[in-house]
Design a protein around this motif. Structure first.
Motif, short mmCIF file in Angstrom:
data_model
loop_
_atom_site.label_atom_id
_atom_site.label_comp_id
_atom_site.label_asym_id
_atom_site.label_seq_id
_atom_site.Cartn_x
_atom_site.Cartn_y
_atom_site.Cartn_z
N LEU A 105 0.85 -1.18 0.00
CA LEU A 105 0.00 0.00 0.00
C LEU A 105 0.89 1.24 0.00
CD1 LEU A 105 -2.60 -1.13 2.67
CD2 LEU A 105 -2.80 -1.24 0.18
N SER A 106 0.52 2.19 -0.83
CA SER A 106 1.32 3.40 -0.92
C SER A 106 0.40 4.60 -1.09
CB SER A 106 2.28 3.31 -2.11
OG SER A 106 2.94 4.52 -2.30
N ASP A 107 0.75 5.69 -0.45
CA ASP A 107 -0.01 6.93 -0.60
C ASP A 107 0.25 7.57 -1.96
OD1 ASP A 107 -0.95 6.59 1.96
OD2 ASP A 107 0.59 7.86 2.87
N LEU A 108 1.29 7.17 -2.62
CA LEU A 108 1.65 7.76 -3.91
C LEU A 108 0.80 7.22 -5.05
CD1 LEU A 108 5.52 7.65 -3.54
CD2 LEU A 108 4.00 9.59 -3.14
N LEU A 109 0.18 6.06 -4.85
CA LEU A 109 -0.65 5.47 -5.90
C LEU A 109 -2.08 5.97 -5.75
CD1 LEU A 109 0.68 1.82 -5.77
CD2 LEU A 109 1.25 3.57 -7.44
N VAL A 110 -2.71 6.25 -6.86
CA VAL A 110 -4.10 6.71 -6.82
C VAL A 110 -4.99 5.54 -6.44
CG1 VAL A 110 -3.77 8.60 -8.43
CG2 VAL A 110 -4.32 6.34 -9.30
N GLU A 111 -6.16 5.86 -5.89
CA GLU A 111 -7.04 4.80 -5.36
C GLU A 111 -7.52 3.83 -6.42
OE1 GLU A 111 -10.21 5.88 -2.79
OE2 GLU A 111 -9.01 7.42 -1.83
N GLY A 128 19.37 -23.82 3.63
CA GLY A 128 19.49 -22.52 4.27
C GLY A 128 20.87 -22.17 4.77
N GLU A 129 21.88 -22.98 4.44
CA GLU A 129 23.24 -22.67 4.86
C GLU A 129 23.69 -21.34 4.25
OE1 GLU A 129 27.40 -24.46 3.47
OE2 GLU A 129 26.22 -25.88 4.64
N SER A 130 23.33 -21.12 2.99
CA SER A 130 23.61 -19.86 2.30
C SER A 130 22.32 -19.40 1.64
CB SER A 130 24.69 -20.04 1.25
OG SER A 130 25.90 -20.47 1.84
N ASN A 131 22.05 -18.10 1.71
CA ASN A 131 20.82 -17.54 1.13
C ASN A 131 21.15 -16.35 0.24
OD1 ASN A 131 18.86 -19.21 2.51
ND2 ASN A 131 19.45 -18.14 4.35
N PHE A 132 20.37 -16.21 -0.82
CA PHE A 132 20.49 -15.07 -1.73
C PHE A 132 19.08 -14.58 -1.99
CE2 PHE A 132 20.43 -13.17 -5.92
CZ PHE A 132 21.53 -12.32 -5.87
N GLY A 133 18.84 -13.28 -1.79
CA GLY A 133 17.50 -12.73 -1.97
C GLY A 133 17.44 -11.73 -3.10
N LEU A 134 16.33 -11.75 -3.82
CA LEU A 134 16.08 -10.82 -4.91
C LEU A 134 14.66 -10.30 -4.73
CD1 LEU A 134 16.98 -9.66 -7.70
CD2 LEU A 134 15.92 -11.66 -8.71
N THR A 135 14.51 -8.98 -4.67
CA THR A 135 13.19 -8.38 -4.49
C THR A 135 12.90 -7.47 -5.66
OG1 THR A 135 13.44 -8.45 -2.09
CG2 THR A 135 11.77 -6.97 -2.96
N THR A 136 11.69 -7.57 -6.18
CA THR A 136 11.26 -6.70 -7.27
C THR A 136 9.82 -6.28 -7.01
OG1 THR A 136 11.12 -6.50 -9.68
CG2 THR A 136 10.45 -8.60 -8.73
N TYR A 137 9.37 -5.27 -7.72
CA TYR A 137 8.01 -4.76 -7.57
C TYR A 137 7.34 -4.78 -8.94
CZ TYR A 137 9.43 -3.14 -2.98
OH TYR A 137 9.89 -3.09 -1.70
N ARG A 138 6.06 -5.11 -8.96
CA ARG A 138 5.28 -5.12 -10.19
C ARG A 138 3.97 -4.38 -9.94
NH1 ARG A 138 9.52 -6.45 -12.06
NH2 ARG A 138 9.99 -8.35 -13.16
N HIS A 139 3.52 -3.68 -10.98
CA HIS A 139 2.22 -3.02 -10.91
C HIS A 139 1.15 -4.04 -11.26
CE1 HIS A 139 3.28 1.42 -10.99
NE2 HIS A 139 4.36 0.76 -10.68
N LEU A 140 0.10 -4.03 -10.51
CA LEU A 140 -1.02 -4.94 -10.73
C LEU A 140 -2.20 -4.10 -11.21
CD1 LEU A 140 -2.18 -7.80 -10.43
CD2 LEU A 140 -2.75 -7.22 -8.08
N TYR A 141 -2.53 -4.23 -12.49
CA TYR A 141 -3.65 -3.47 -13.06
C TYR A 141 -4.91 -4.31 -12.96
CZ TYR A 141 -0.13 -0.37 -14.94
OH TYR A 141 0.91 0.50 -15.06
N GLU A 142 -5.96 -3.71 -12.47
CA GLU A 142 -7.23 -4.45 -12.33
C GLU A 142 -8.20 -4.03 -13.39
OE1 GLU A 142 -8.58 -4.07 -8.33
OE2 GLU A 142 -6.71 -4.82 -7.55
#
Length: 142
Positions: A105-111, A128-142
């Protein structure tokens, strides 16, 4: 009068005895201590190098596998994405992946505009001895 000849006196020689040859026990012990300290330092550097090599190999392979999993996400319908997990089969034994999705949720996105979805892919090695993380964001259009 003839000049006097000086006799040279050698260390360790007295009278008619032959000069001592070889090293004393103390000299041998000091030399062994110096060699032991040097070899210990070399061993520590070598073991640290092996650890860094393994870590570098994991980081390279895990980044490639995380990008591969992200490509699967990109070809999927973003509305159907849910948290999931699995492994990479016999090609990469010991490597597993976990995907977590969460709406942000973000205040920057319109309702009535797109919602934002956070996708986190974690690649693990040896349970789990070694971990690598990758984070990305996607817009979800309804």
């Amino acid at each position: 009068m003839a000049p006097a000849r000086h006799r040279r006196r050698r260390f360790g020689v007295s009278g008619n005895q032959r000069p001592d040859r070889g090293f004393t026990l103390m000299e041998v012990m000091v030399a062994l201590a110096v060699v032991a300290i040097a070899l210990t330092a070399v061993y520590r550097m070598h073991s640290q190098t092996l650890f860094m090599d393994a870590r570098g190999r994991f980081d390279t392979v895990a980044a490639m596998l995380a990008r591969q999993q992200l490509a699967v996400v990109d070809t999927s319908d973003i509305n159907d994405l849910t948290s999931d997990s699995g492994d990479f089969g016999s090609d990469h034994p010991g490597y597993t992946w976990r995907m977590e999705t969460e709406e942000v949720l973000s205040d920057l996105l319109v309702e009535d505009g797109p919602t934002l979805k956070r996708i986190t892919i974690t690649v693990s090695f040896n349970q789990g001895e070694s971990n690598f993380g990758l984070t990305t964001y996607r817009h979800l259009y309804e």
